[in-house]
Design a protein around this motif. Structure first.
Motif, PDB file in Angstrom:
ATOM      1  N   ILE A  42       0.837  -1.209   0.000  1.00 19.44           N
ATOM      2  CA  ILE A  42       0.000   0.000   0.000  1.00 19.44           C
ATOM      3  C   ILE A  42       0.871   1.258   0.000  1.00 19.44           C
ATOM      4  CG2 ILE A  42      -1.597   1.364   1.447  1.00 19.44           C
ATOM      5  CD1 ILE A  42      -2.913  -1.358   2.232  1.00 19.44           C
ATOM      6  N   SER A  43       2.007   1.183   0.690  1.00 18.06           N
ATOM      7  CA  SER A  43       2.886   2.357   0.778  1.00 18.06           C
ATOM      8  C   SER A  43       3.443   2.755  -0.585  1.00 18.06           C
ATOM      9  CB  SER A  43       4.028   2.100   1.768  1.00 18.06           C
ATOM     10  OG  SER A  43       4.978   1.212   1.209  1.00 18.06           O
ATOM     11  N   ILE A 103      -6.882   3.402  -3.534  1.00 15.28           N
ATOM     12  CA  ILE A 103      -7.009   2.011  -3.099  1.00 15.28           C
ATOM     13  C   ILE A 103      -8.447   1.511  -3.272  1.00 15.28           C
ATOM     14  CG2 ILE A 103      -7.417   2.521  -0.649  1.00 15.28           C
ATOM     15  CD1 ILE A 103      -5.541   0.063  -0.077  1.00 15.28           C
ATOM     16  N   SER A 104      -9.399   2.425  -3.276  1.00 15.32           N
ATOM     17  CA  SER A 104     -10.804   2.032  -3.458  1.00 15.32           C
ATOM     18  C   SER A 104     -11.050   1.413  -4.835  1.00 15.32           C
ATOM     19  CB  SER A 104     -11.713   3.243  -3.263  1.00 15.32           C
ATOM     20  OG  SER A 104     -11.353   4.253  -4.180  1.00 15.32           O
ATOM     21  N   ILE A 116      -6.295  -1.587   9.354  1.00 17.94           N
ATOM     22  CA  ILE A 116      -5.893  -0.578   8.357  1.00 17.94           C
ATOM     23  C   ILE A 116      -6.707  -0.779   7.066  1.00 17.94           C
ATOM     24  CG2 ILE A 116      -3.986   0.213   6.887  1.00 17.94           C
ATOM     25  CD1 ILE A 116      -2.136  -0.364   9.327  1.00 17.94           C
ATOM     26  N   LEU A 117      -6.834  -2.038   6.634  1.00 20.88           N
ATOM     27  CA  LEU A 117      -7.619  -2.319   5.420  1.00 20.88           C
ATOM     28  C   LEU A 117      -9.083  -1.941   5.633  1.00 20.88           C
ATOM     29  CD1 LEU A 117      -6.132  -5.756   4.307  1.00 20.88           C
ATOM     30  CD2 LEU A 117      -5.690  -3.513   3.319  1.00 20.88           C
ATOM     31  N   LYS A 129     -10.202   0.447   7.326  1.00 19.92           N
ATOM     32  CA  LYS A 129     -10.311   1.900   7.184  1.00 19.92           C
ATOM     33  C   LYS A 129     -10.134   2.341   5.735  1.00 19.92           C
ATOM     34  CE  LYS A 129      -8.701   3.628  11.445  1.00 19.92           C
ATOM     35  NZ  LYS A 129      -7.408   3.689  12.081  1.00 19.92           N
ATOM     36  N   MET A 130      -9.198   1.704   5.034  1.00 21.53           N
ATOM     37  CA  MET A 130      -8.852   2.162   3.684  1.00 21.53           C
ATOM     38  C   MET A 130      -9.822   1.672   2.614  1.00 21.53           C
ATOM     39  SD  MET A 130      -4.728   2.053   3.703  1.00 21.53           S
ATOM     40  CE  MET A 130      -4.469   3.570   2.807  1.00 21.53           C
ATOM     41  N   LYS A 131     -10.522   0.586   2.919  1.00 15.35           N
ATOM     42  CA  LYS A 131     -11.551   0.048   2.035  1.00 15.35           C
ATOM     43  C   LYS A 131     -11.140  -0.204   0.581  1.00 15.35           C
ATOM     44  CE  LYS A 131     -15.401   1.568   4.881  1.00 15.35           C
ATOM     45  NZ  LYS A 131     -14.935   0.729   5.972  1.00 15.35           N
ATOM     46  N   PRO A 132     -10.235  -1.152   0.375  1.00 16.96           N
ATOM     47  CA  PRO A 132      -9.954  -1.571  -1.002  1.00 16.96           C
ATOM     48  C   PRO A 132     -11.209  -2.182  -1.618  1.00 16.96           C
ATOM     49  CG  PRO A 132      -8.916  -3.065   0.571  1.00 16.96           C
ATOM     50  CD  PRO A 132      -9.482  -1.925   1.366  1.00 16.96           C
TER      51      PRO A 132
END
Ligand SMILES: [Zn+2]
Length: 143
Positions: A57-58, A64-65, A88-89, A91-94
Motif C-alpha cells: 500500500i505504501s 485504493i478504493s 488498516i484495510l 479503514k482504507m476500504k480496497p
C-alpha cells in the motif's frame, strides 16, 4: 477466475523474498491490482516494519478504493510490533481482498476476516490455498 489465481501465485512468488529477514513473522506476499494490472507489490519486512499489505500500500499511486489486493495470508487482527493490517484495510476500504489462507495463529484464526467483514470490505478466501500452504505452513505460529 484464472487471472486471480495468477495474481495470487505472483504474491506467493514475491513472498519468498521476505526470508530470512521477516523472521519470526511469516513470509507473506501482497500484490495490488488496478484495472487488471499489477501496480504495487510488498512482502513482510523485518520485525517492527511493514507487513506485506502495508508495504504494498505504501507504494500505491492510485486510489485504493479502485484496487484489488492479493495477499497470501489472512491480514493480522491484532496490534503487535506493528498496527493491525486488518484494521488498516478496514479503514482504507480496497475494492476487494483475495486471501489464500486463514492464519492459524491463536490471536488471528478468522479474527482478521471478521474485521474486514464488519467494515464492509469484500474478500474471497481460499484462492491458491494449496500452493501457498505448501510454502507458508511451516512458518506459521499455531499455538
Ligand atoms: Zn499485519
Amino acid at each position: 477466475m484464472k487471472e486471480n489465481l495468477a495474481f495470487m501465485l505472483l504474491a506467493l512468488e514475491y513472498s519468498s523474498l521476505a526470508l530470512p529477514l521477516c523472521r519470526p513473522n511469516p513470509p507473506v506476499g501482497c500484490v495490488i491490482v488496478h484495472k487488471g494490472k499489477v501496480v504495487a507489490k510488498g512482502f513482510t519486512q523485518s520485525p517492527g516494519h511493514h507487513h506485506a499489505e502495508i508495504e504494498a500500500i505504501s507504494k500505491l499511486t492510485v486510489p485504493i478504493s479502485e484496487c484489488e489486493l492479493f495477499v497470501t495470508l489472512e491480514p493480522c487482527s491484532f496490534q503487535g510490533r506493528t498496527p493491525s493490517c486488518a484494521r488498516i484495510l478496514a479503514k482504507m476500504k480496497p475494492k476487494h481482498v483475495y486471501i489464500a489462507m486463514k492464519d492459524p495463529h491463536p490471536r488471528n484464526r478468522g479474527a482478521g476476516l471478521s474485521i474486514l467483514k464488519s467494515a464492509g470490505v469484500n474478500y474471497t478466501l481460499g484462492i491458491g490455498e494449496k500452493d501457498v500452504n505448501d510454502f507458508l505452513s511451516s512458518y506459521l505460529q499455531t499455538s
